[in-house]
Design a protein around this motif. Sequence first.
Motif, PDB file in Angstrom:
ATOM      1  N   THR A 141      47.595  46.292 -41.928  1.00 21.43           N
ATOM      2  CA  THR A 141      46.231  46.402 -41.367  1.00 21.43           C
ATOM      3  C   THR A 141      45.546  45.035 -41.456  1.00 21.43           C
ATOM      4  O   THR A 141      45.492  44.416 -42.537  1.00 21.43           O
ATOM      5  N   LEU A 142      45.001  44.559 -40.304  1.00 21.54           N
ATOM      6  CA  LEU A 142      44.354  43.241 -40.241  1.00 21.54           C
ATOM      7  C   LEU A 142      42.846  43.435 -39.986  1.00 21.54           C
ATOM      8  O   LEU A 142      42.452  44.114 -39.035  1.00 21.54           O
ATOM      9  N   THR A 143      42.005  42.817 -40.815  1.00 22.34           N
ATOM     10  CA  THR A 143      40.531  42.874 -40.647  1.00 22.34           C
ATOM     11  C   THR A 143      39.958  41.457 -40.646  1.00 22.34           C
ATOM     12  O   THR A 143      40.575  40.528 -41.196  1.00 22.34           O
ATOM     13  N   ALA A 144      38.823  41.318 -40.013  1.00 26.16           N
ATOM     14  CA  ALA A 144      38.137  40.004 -39.930  1.00 26.16           C
ATOM     15  C   ALA A 144      36.687  40.168 -40.390  1.00 26.16           C
ATOM     16  O   ALA A 144      36.051  41.182 -40.131  1.00 26.16           O
ATOM     17  N   ASP A 145      36.133  39.145 -41.091  1.00 22.63           N
ATOM     18  CA  ASP A 145      34.737  39.236 -41.534  1.00 22.63           C
ATOM     19  C   ASP A 145      33.770  39.058 -40.359  1.00 22.63           C
ATOM     20  O   ASP A 145      32.609  39.447 -40.402  1.00 22.63           O
ATOM     21  N   ARG A 146      34.242  38.450 -39.239  1.00 25.12           N
ATOM     22  CA  ARG A 146      33.499  38.395 -37.981  1.00 25.12           C
ATOM     23  C   ARG A 146      34.471  37.993 -36.897  1.00 25.12           C
ATOM     24  O   ARG A 146      35.554  37.470 -37.171  1.00 25.12           O
ATOM     25  N   THR A 147      34.062  38.204 -35.654  1.00 24.00           N
ATOM     26  CA  THR A 147      34.999  37.978 -34.540  1.00 24.00           C
ATOM     27  C   THR A 147      34.677  36.732 -33.745  1.00 24.00           C
ATOM     28  O   THR A 147      35.381  36.434 -32.771  1.00 24.00           O
ATOM     29  N   VAL A 148      33.669  36.023 -34.146  1.00 18.16           N
ATOM     30  CA  VAL A 148      33.320  34.775 -33.460  1.00 18.16           C
ATOM     31  C   VAL A 148      33.224  33.666 -34.479  1.00 18.16           C
ATOM     32  O   VAL A 148      32.516  33.787 -35.491  1.00 18.16           O
ATOM     33  N   ILE A 149      33.969  32.615 -34.194  1.00 26.88           N
ATOM     34  CA  ILE A 149      33.945  31.452 -35.078  1.00 26.88           C
ATOM     35  C   ILE A 149      32.757  30.581 -34.661  1.00 26.88           C
ATOM     36  O   ILE A 149      32.694  30.120 -33.519  1.00 26.88           O
ATOM     37  N   PRO A 150      31.778  30.341 -35.550  1.00 24.79           N
ATOM     38  CA  PRO A 150      30.660  29.465 -35.173  1.00 24.79           C
ATOM     39  C   PRO A 150      31.136  28.030 -35.021  1.00 24.79           C
ATOM     40  O   PRO A 150      32.195  27.651 -35.524  1.00 24.79           O
ATOM     41  N   ALA A 151      30.326  27.274 -34.287  1.00 19.12           N
ATOM     42  CA  ALA A 151      30.701  25.877 -34.036  1.00 19.12           C
ATOM     43  C   ALA A 151      30.866  25.149 -35.354  1.00 19.12           C
ATOM     44  O   ALA A 151      29.967  25.152 -36.192  1.00 19.12           O
ATOM     45  N   GLY A 152      32.085  24.578 -35.562  1.00 17.89           N
ATOM     46  CA  GLY A 152      32.362  23.848 -36.787  1.00 17.89           C
ATOM     47  C   GLY A 152      32.639  24.732 -37.971  1.00 17.89           C
ATOM     48  O   GLY A 152      32.784  24.227 -39.082  1.00 17.89           O
ATOM     49  N   GLY A 153      32.729  26.097 -37.780  1.00 15.44           N
ATOM     50  CA  GLY A 153      32.933  27.003 -38.891  1.00 15.44           C
ATOM     51  C   GLY A 153      34.321  27.637 -38.879  1.00 15.44           C
ATOM     52  O   GLY A 153      35.274  27.102 -38.311  1.00 15.44           O
ATOM     53  N   SER A 154      34.432  28.818 -39.506  1.00 14.44           N
ATOM     54  CA  SER A 154      35.722  29.500 -39.591  1.00 14.44           C
ATOM     55  C   SER A 154      35.478  30.983 -39.776  1.00 14.44           C
ATOM     56  O   SER A 154      34.343  31.427 -39.981  1.00 14.44           O
ATOM     57  N   VAL A 155      36.586  31.761 -39.703  1.00 15.44           N
ATOM     58  CA  VAL A 155      36.573  33.208 -39.886  1.00 15.44           C
ATOM     59  C   VAL A 155      37.684  33.559 -40.867  1.00 15.44           C
ATOM     60  O   VAL A 155      38.759  32.938 -40.858  1.00 15.44           O
ATOM     61  N   THR A 156      37.430  34.528 -41.693  1.00 16.68           N
ATOM     62  CA  THR A 156      38.447  34.943 -42.668  1.00 16.68           C
ATOM     63  C   THR A 156      39.081  36.248 -42.219  1.00 16.68           C
ATOM     64  O   THR A 156      38.364  37.236 -41.957  1.00 16.68           O
ATOM     65  N   LEU A 157      40.445  36.286 -42.104  1.00 18.60           N
ATOM     66  CA  LEU A 157      41.210  37.481 -41.756  1.00 18.60           C
ATOM     67  C   LEU A 157      41.894  38.004 -43.007  1.00 18.60           C
ATOM     68  O   LEU A 157      42.391  37.222 -43.831  1.00 18.60           O
ATOM     69  N   THR A 158      41.917  39.322 -43.128  1.00 17.59           N
ATOM     70  CA  THR A 158      42.553  39.949 -44.306  1.00 17.59           C
ATOM     71  C   THR A 158      43.619  40.928 -43.831  1.00 17.59           C
ATOM     72  O   THR A 158      43.331  41.844 -43.045  1.00 17.59           O
ATOM     73  N   CYS A 159      44.892  40.752 -44.333  1.00 17.56           N
ATOM     74  CA  CYS A 159      46.019  41.626 -43.980  1.00 17.56           C
ATOM     75  C   CYS A 159      46.337  42.503 -45.196  1.00 17.56           C
ATOM     76  O   CYS A 159      46.492  41.989 -46.307  1.00 17.56           O
ATOM     77  N   SER A 160      46.400  43.792 -44.997  1.00 15.05           N
ATOM     78  CA  SER A 160      46.554  44.718 -46.129  1.00 15.05           C
ATOM     79  C   SER A 160      47.825  45.560 -45.985  1.00 15.05           C
ATOM     80  O   SER A 160      47.962  46.331 -45.032  1.00 15.05           O
ATOM     81  N   VAL A 161      48.789  45.383 -46.921  1.00 11.81           N
ATOM     82  CA  VAL A 161      49.958  46.275 -47.091  1.00 11.81           C
ATOM     83  C   VAL A 161      50.266  46.207 -48.584  1.00 11.81           C
ATOM     84  O   VAL A 161      50.478  45.119 -49.122  1.00 11.81           O
ATOM     85  N   SER A 171      40.126  28.754 -37.888  1.00 14.28           N
ATOM     86  CA  SER A 171      39.049  28.046 -37.201  1.00 14.28           C
ATOM     87  C   SER A 171      39.327  27.937 -35.712  1.00 14.28           C
ATOM     88  O   SER A 171      38.670  27.145 -35.034  1.00 14.28           O
ATOM     89  N   GLN A 172      40.286  28.725 -35.189  1.00 13.26           N
ATOM     90  CA  GLN A 172      40.591  28.712 -33.762  1.00 13.26           C
ATOM     91  C   GLN A 172      40.511  30.129 -33.218  1.00 13.26           C
ATOM     92  O   GLN A 172      40.848  31.095 -33.897  1.00 13.26           O
TER      93      GLN A 172
END
Length: 806
Positions: free
Chosen positions: A29-49, A80-81
Amino acid sequence: MGHTLLCVLRLFLLNPLLYCGHTQEPKATLTADRTVIPAGGSVTLTCSVQDWKYQLLRQTSDIPKTLSSEVGQSNSFTISQGGIYNCRGLRKKTNAFTSESDPITIEETVPDEATVTLQPNWPLIYRGENITVRCEIQGGGRTEWTYEWKADKLDRRPTHNEYRITAATESDSGKYSCRGRNDYLLTEWSKVITLTVSANTPQASLRADSTVIPAGGSVTLTCSVDGSEGWRYSWFRRSSESSAAQTIRDDAAQSTVSISEGGIYHCRGRRGNIFSENSRTVRIEKTVSNKAVITQRPSWSQIISGQVITLTCEIQDGADTEWEYEWSSSRSETRPYSQHWVFTASASSHGVLYWCRGNKKMDPDTSTAWSHPITLTVSSNKPQASLRADSTVIPAGGSVTLTCSVDGSEGWRYSWFRRSSESSAAQTIRDDAAQSTVSISEGGIYHCRGRRGNIFSENSLTVRIEKTVSNKAVITQRPSWSQIISGQVITLTCEIQDGADTEWEYEWSSSRSETRPYSQHWVFTASASSHGNYKCRGKKKMDPDTSTAWSHPITLTVSLNSGANTPQASLRADSTVIPAGGSVTLTCYVDGSEGWRYSWFRRSSESSAAQTIRDDAAQSTVSISEGGIYHCRGRRGNIFSENSRTVRIEETGCRSEKSSFTAPFITGLVTGIFLIIFLLLLLLRFGKKIKNPHWTRFIQFLNISQDSATEQTVNQDDPQVYSSLVHGDVCLYETMRVSANTGRAQPTDESSNMTSSVQAGGLDESRGCDDRKNSDYSNVNPSSALAFQCMREIHQQNNRRVVKRV
């Protein structure tokens, strides 16, 4: 076949341990803390098994699914992409992969900036106008953008960068915003721009910098449409309200026009296919060089309510032109169109400004400039006459000038009236005269009145004019002392010189506030408040407006009669010792002032009662021949001074004093010194015959002593001198000198010094010269008869004592 090939590919690339067609469990299971990376920022994805290692995969429209990370222990991935992301797990013991998670789409925000613009960029759009809303993206260098729009009332969402509105309506009003998209790349939303579409037809406005064209000048007209821009303008003129409008400038980009001709003007605007409403008309008048002037009849600056006023409008250098006249005032009233404006002044006319001008009859838009205004000052109160006299006293043989005026205004005629008393009727002395002044030489009560047309002023206040006669008033003071003591009764008398044949009434004036008598005499008790100046004058009893001039003032100087201010008597004696058979003169005075009577008092001792030796005498001196303690006192009217200080007067006398020891002692001492000197002289004379050298040296010593003693003797051939001093009745002597011509030896300095310190007792009638002790022998008068008497008595007594001793 395709399915089999795909299975084989997955077998070799992704999961060699899995076989095709077989479902692997569990699923990641893959989750993201948000679905849009802000300019110059990043997003964290979490994979759960549970109990697995993890692997992240990414793909985009341009890139196939590839590993985004190697197998790791952490199930959190920071990216960040943008792109589509999956994850899967790897069992630690068997190295078997789970099936992939559901994909998550992550979008990346780029710093490129989106901006919404309007073409044309007018803040207010009118119904029917065309407008283009455009989205522009700046920066980044990317050109292949897909556009997204946000609008309040968009029925469709275009994907291109322009949104065209044809024949705009009110529904197109709203807020517009856009952004750009490139695959999984996004810009931020642009700032909102508000589009306002008005349903009303735009209204043109015409403004003139002046509504009057000055002679030889021009006026500038400015046209605008609701404060918006992008308009082109047309101007129109009519010569009158009923004439057709003529275009004087059409479809010009400039919003102003300069005109030099009078008329009725309006303007209109056009923007694209939209025309504004016509502006309101503005009447422009042309001014000619002729000047309008208002004249006022009567021309008084102060108008009285009820007077008829005529204002006339005159056109200078306009005789060859037919004029119509126009009036204006600062109050609302019916204004005539004739050359003259006639009205009755009232309270409402006060402070009103009036103007006029002339309009050419054949060209009503050509006129003169407005005249300078005139202001009417109207008084609703009945005017008050004022009477002024250059003096209220007619000098002897002279006159006084009276001046009448009415509230400082002009155009008045004057009447003067006189009364001889407050109760008598007024008599006219001059009536309805143009002159405002009159000269009078008679005393009385005067007033005046003014008349202007049918208006009479109020009577002026009365002025009392007094006539001065040549008789002179003089004040006399009784008593006439220059220094007055508080409590004394003062009488001031007003005397009229050469006025015995006239009955007079008297008037007093002083520098203090008090009740003043109307009699000839003013009697009062002096006090501190009485200090000041006093004047008087006389008035004829039968003609109270005829009087003398005021007398010269007299000044009262009043001293308080209390405490330290009570007058002090002083006693002065020409000598404090009464000589034998003589007298002493005592003088008493009080503070240097006059008018005093004096009393003298004597006491025989400090403890005895004072006896009056002279009482209440006018003389300030008294001669006395008896010793004692004296003082004096003064009286002036009912005022007594303080007693003077006491003065001790002593009498002169001299007697022998048998109990004295000092005088015999001194006499014996002097006699002994004379004997010693006599013996030394004998030794000196007979010792020269002795030849012993020791005796010779002794004789030389005596010669030296004799020379020294001789130098200290008196060299003058003066007679026998006795220095003595008389203190009261005390005899003193200091030094005895014997002349060489008498054949008597003179005492040496030693004997002189000893005798100079001798003190003898005082001499009086009861004691002798030789029975006084401890008296001072200084400052002796050698020529005193008493001194010789005392010295003779002492010398005789001493001789008797010496004989007895021998």
